[in-house]
Write a protein that holds these residues in place. Structure first.
Motif, mmCIF file in Angstrom:
data_model
loop_
_atom_site.group_PDB
_atom_site.id
_atom_site.type_symbol
_atom_site.label_atom_id
_atom_site.label_comp_id
_atom_site.label_asym_id
_atom_site.label_seq_id
_atom_site.Cartn_x
_atom_site.Cartn_y
_atom_site.Cartn_z
ATOM 1 N N ILE A 1 -0.796 -4.487 -1.752
ATOM 2 C CA ILE A 1 -1.714 -5.552 -1.557
ATOM 3 C C ILE A 1 -0.859 -6.447 -0.744
ATOM 4 C CG2 ILE A 1 -3.070 -7.550 -2.485
ATOM 5 C CD1 ILE A 1 -4.318 -4.620 -2.715
ATOM 6 N N ASP A 2 0.460 -6.483 -0.774
ATOM 7 C CA ASP A 2 1.287 -7.331 -0.167
ATOM 8 C C ASP A 2 1.258 -6.910 1.460
ATOM 9 O OD1 ASP A 2 2.507 -8.659 -1.916
ATOM 10 O OD2 ASP A 2 4.598 -7.457 -1.880
ATOM 11 N N ARG A 3 0.708 -5.567 1.826
ATOM 12 C CA ARG A 3 0.726 -5.140 3.053
ATOM 13 C C ARG A 3 -0.678 -5.631 3.762
ATOM 14 N NH1 ARG A 3 1.638 0.991 3.162
ATOM 15 N NH2 ARG A 3 0.979 0.847 5.105
ATOM 16 N N ILE A 4 -1.589 -6.211 2.854
ATOM 17 C CA ILE A 4 -2.721 -6.875 3.625
ATOM 18 C C ILE A 4 -2.240 -7.874 4.405
ATOM 19 C CG2 ILE A 4 -4.682 -8.374 2.876
ATOM 20 C CD1 ILE A 4 -5.228 -5.404 2.538
ATOM 21 N N ALA A 5 -0.950 -8.753 4.021
ATOM 22 C CA ALA A 5 -0.547 -9.686 5.006
ATOM 23 C C ALA A 5 0.236 -9.207 5.958
ATOM 24 C CB ALA A 5 0.476 -10.716 3.962
ATOM 25 N N THR A 6 1.287 -8.252 5.756
ATOM 26 C CA THR A 6 2.353 -7.903 6.687
ATOM 27 C C THR A 6 1.657 -6.864 7.606
ATOM 28 O OG1 THR A 6 2.716 -5.898 5.162
ATOM 29 C CG2 THR A 6 4.065 -8.000 5.171
ATOM 30 N N ASP A 7 0.649 -6.078 7.283
ATOM 31 C CA ASP A 7 -0.237 -5.147 8.054
ATOM 32 C C ASP A 7 -1.188 -5.790 8.789
ATOM 33 O OD1 ASP A 7 2.028 -3.809 6.847
ATOM 34 O OD2 ASP A 7 0.726 -1.791 6.524
ATOM 35 N N ALA A 8 -2.070 -6.326 8.049
ATOM 36 C CA ALA A 8 -3.473 -6.946 8.538
ATOM 37 C C ALA A 8 -3.669 -8.380 8.819
ATOM 38 C CB ALA A 8 -4.635 -6.401 7.448
ATOM 39 N N ARG B 1 -4.022 -10.892 -4.496
ATOM 40 C CA ARG B 1 -3.307 -10.976 -5.539
ATOM 41 C C ARG B 1 -2.604 -12.355 -5.642
ATOM 42 N NH1 ARG B 1 -0.339 -6.111 -8.283
ATOM 43 N NH2 ARG B 1 0.952 -7.652 -8.957
ATOM 44 N N THR B 2 -2.378 -12.857 -6.847
ATOM 45 C CA THR B 2 -1.651 -14.169 -6.929
ATOM 46 C C THR B 2 -0.341 -14.153 -6.389
ATOM 47 O OG1 THR B 2 -3.025 -14.833 -9.104
ATOM 48 C CG2 THR B 2 -1.039 -16.076 -8.544
ATOM 49 N N ASP B 3 0.494 -13.071 -6.630
ATOM 50 C CA ASP B 3 1.679 -12.914 -6.339
ATOM 51 C C ASP B 3 2.187 -12.262 -5.005
ATOM 52 O OD1 ASP B 3 0.948 -10.391 -6.989
ATOM 53 O OD2 ASP B 3 2.605 -10.073 -8.534
ATOM 54 N N SER B 4 0.947 -11.924 -4.204
ATOM 55 C CA SER B 4 1.308 -11.615 -2.828
ATOM 56 C C SER B 4 1.137 -12.679 -1.669
ATOM 57 C CB SER B 4 0.256 -10.468 -2.694
ATOM 58 O OG SER B 4 0.280 -9.248 -3.400
ATOM 59 N N PRO B 5 2.419 -12.822 -1.119
ATOM 60 C CA PRO B 5 2.405 -13.935 -0.001
ATOM 61 C C PRO B 5 1.441 -13.629 1.071
ATOM 62 C CG PRO B 5 4.371 -12.635 -0.043
ATOM 63 C CD PRO B 5 3.876 -12.189 -1.092
#
Length: 432
Positions: free
Chosen positions: A348-355, A361-365
């Motif tokens: 889910i972190d990669r929603i930010a970094t990739d997309a 998620r609460t903890d995904s920047p």
């Protein structure tokens, strides 16, 4: 990206009845669809192959197959996959799970394509000692719910806010204008200095409507637009009048670019990205849409639109993209297991970094440009769907009454008084 909205609601009573009482399985027990000898899961997606999301989800699928032996057969159908999903599930066929969004929950419910997903949300995420439900903000859980519970498992969230150039206003993230009038003052100074403050693609009616709807959230709160659609008397509410009057002040101040109502998408947002304008009220997707066109000097950021009354604040518009589960699937446990796997933080972190979007998620920047609006989403106590969901529940009113009148108000061809009177009369006429 959004273009002009036209919505046609097709609801079958038989399909509604067929959806009643259907429960999607979850938890830790296994079924015949789990394990290395299981048949492949079928996933119908709307992303074009090669897009960041498609590439990310394909990597999750590959990791899942490697670790569990369970394969996922993904078919990228494109953006018009909703009808295919509803029709296939209605005949007992269709995918085990599929891409969906917050504005499709009602139609998928009506078609019997979504069931009770509470068990799925109790599924444990591998290696994290937490369930899907526990890693999501309460505001997001509220946004994806209806009277039948959670509609889908979200991987991305979005909102609407005020995009600005942080190179010109570096303090906006920590000290934004306190009120909408304060914002108008800032924009007025931009105009006085010879700049064109606000970009607007005026041929996109939903973009025009963002202004009034966000102001209505500030004065009247969530549900205000639905009340306008359902009750002619709601047009007389002082909170509604105040929001309309605030928008009229913006229009009279001449803060949009010349000929804005004739500006065709995406000319205005591209001009904003080039640095010709400072502000653009738009979705959180604007940053990624214009990234390749952005001038090097422009530092794009987004905040919530300042409220009309600083003491009251404003509700936050929350949208979401994610995965729905076919309640008729015979592989429900395997789907639940896969979704728990896909909701791991590292993915889910990669929603930010990739997309370049906001992770659910609460903890995904979020990406740096979206951090302020992400915090608004995380901490929101009052939550609104996009335009209160009226495009689904009252499409004729939205298309034939609200959007045309809003275009006239934003375009300056009618004033606040005329807008309110016409809106009340046309709503009453439609309800007769």
């Amino acid at each position: 990206m959004r273009k002009s909205i036209r919505v046609t609601a097709v609801v079958s009573a038989l399909l509604v009845l067929s959806a009643c009482g259907t429960k999607v399985q979850g938890g830790q027990s296994s079924d015949a669809s789990s394990g290395p000898n299981a048949k492949p899961l079928v996933y119908w997606g709307k992303w074009a192959k090669g897009t960041p999301q498609a590439t990310l989800f394909e990597s999750v699928i590959a990791d899942y197959a490697k670790q569990t032996g369970v394969k996922v057969d993904v078919q990228w159908l494109g953006k018009a996959q909703e009808e295919q999903i509803k029709n296939a599930i209605a005949t007992g066929e269709g995918p085990d799970f599929f891409d969906t969004a917050i504005d499709h929950t009602a139609e998928f419910r009506a078609a019997g394509a979504l069931g009770d997903m509470s068990a799925v949300f109790k599924a444990k995420i591998p290696g994290e000692n937490a369930t899907i439900e526990e890693v999501l903000p309460k505001s997001v859980l509220k946004a994806i719910s209806d009277d039948k519970g959670y509609g889908f498992v979200p991987h991305s969230v979005f909102s609407v806010g005020l995009w600005y150039d942080a190179a010109r206003y570096p303090d906006f993230a920590t000290a934004p204008p306190k009120t909408f009038r304060d914002f108008l003052t800032v924009a007025g100074k931009e105009k006085a200095a010879g700049r064109r403050p606000i970009a607007l693609d005026g041929t996109v009616n939903s973009y025009n409507a963002f202004w009034l709807y966000q102001l209505l959230l500030s004065t009247a709160g969530p549900g205000a637009l639905r009340q306008l659609a359902e009750d002619p008397g709601a047009w007389d509410r002082p909170e509604v009048k105040r929001a309309v009057t605030e928008l009229e002040s913006l229009v009279k101040a001449g803060l949009f670019q010349p000929d804005y109502m004739a500006t065709k998408f995406p000319d205005a947002q591209n001009a904003w990205a080039a640095g010709d304008h400072t502000f653009n009220l738009n979705g959180t997707w604007l940053g990624s849409e214009t990234a390749s066109l952005r001038a090097q000097a422009v530092k794009a950021r987004i905040i919530s639109l300042p409220p009309v009354d600083a003491s009251k604040g404003s509700a936050v518009t929350i949208g979401a993209l994610g995965w729905g589960v076919n309640p008729k699937s015979k592989s429900q446990q395997a789907v639940s297991d896969f979704l728990a796997f896909a909701m791991q933080k590292k993915y889910i972190d990669r929603i930010a970094t990739d997309a370049d979007n906001i992770p659910s998620r609460t903890d995904s920047p979020a990406p740096e440009a979206l951090t302020s609006i992400q915090e608004s989403i995380r901490t929101a106590t009052a939550v609104s769907l996009d335009f209160d969901g009226v495009a689904t529940v009252a499409p004729k009113w939205f298309n034939d009454v609200f959007l045309p009148l809003d275009d006239k108000l934003v375009g300056g061809s009618i004033n606040a008084e005329k807008f309110l009177a016409e809106g009340k009369a046309q709503t009453a006429e439609l309800g007769e």
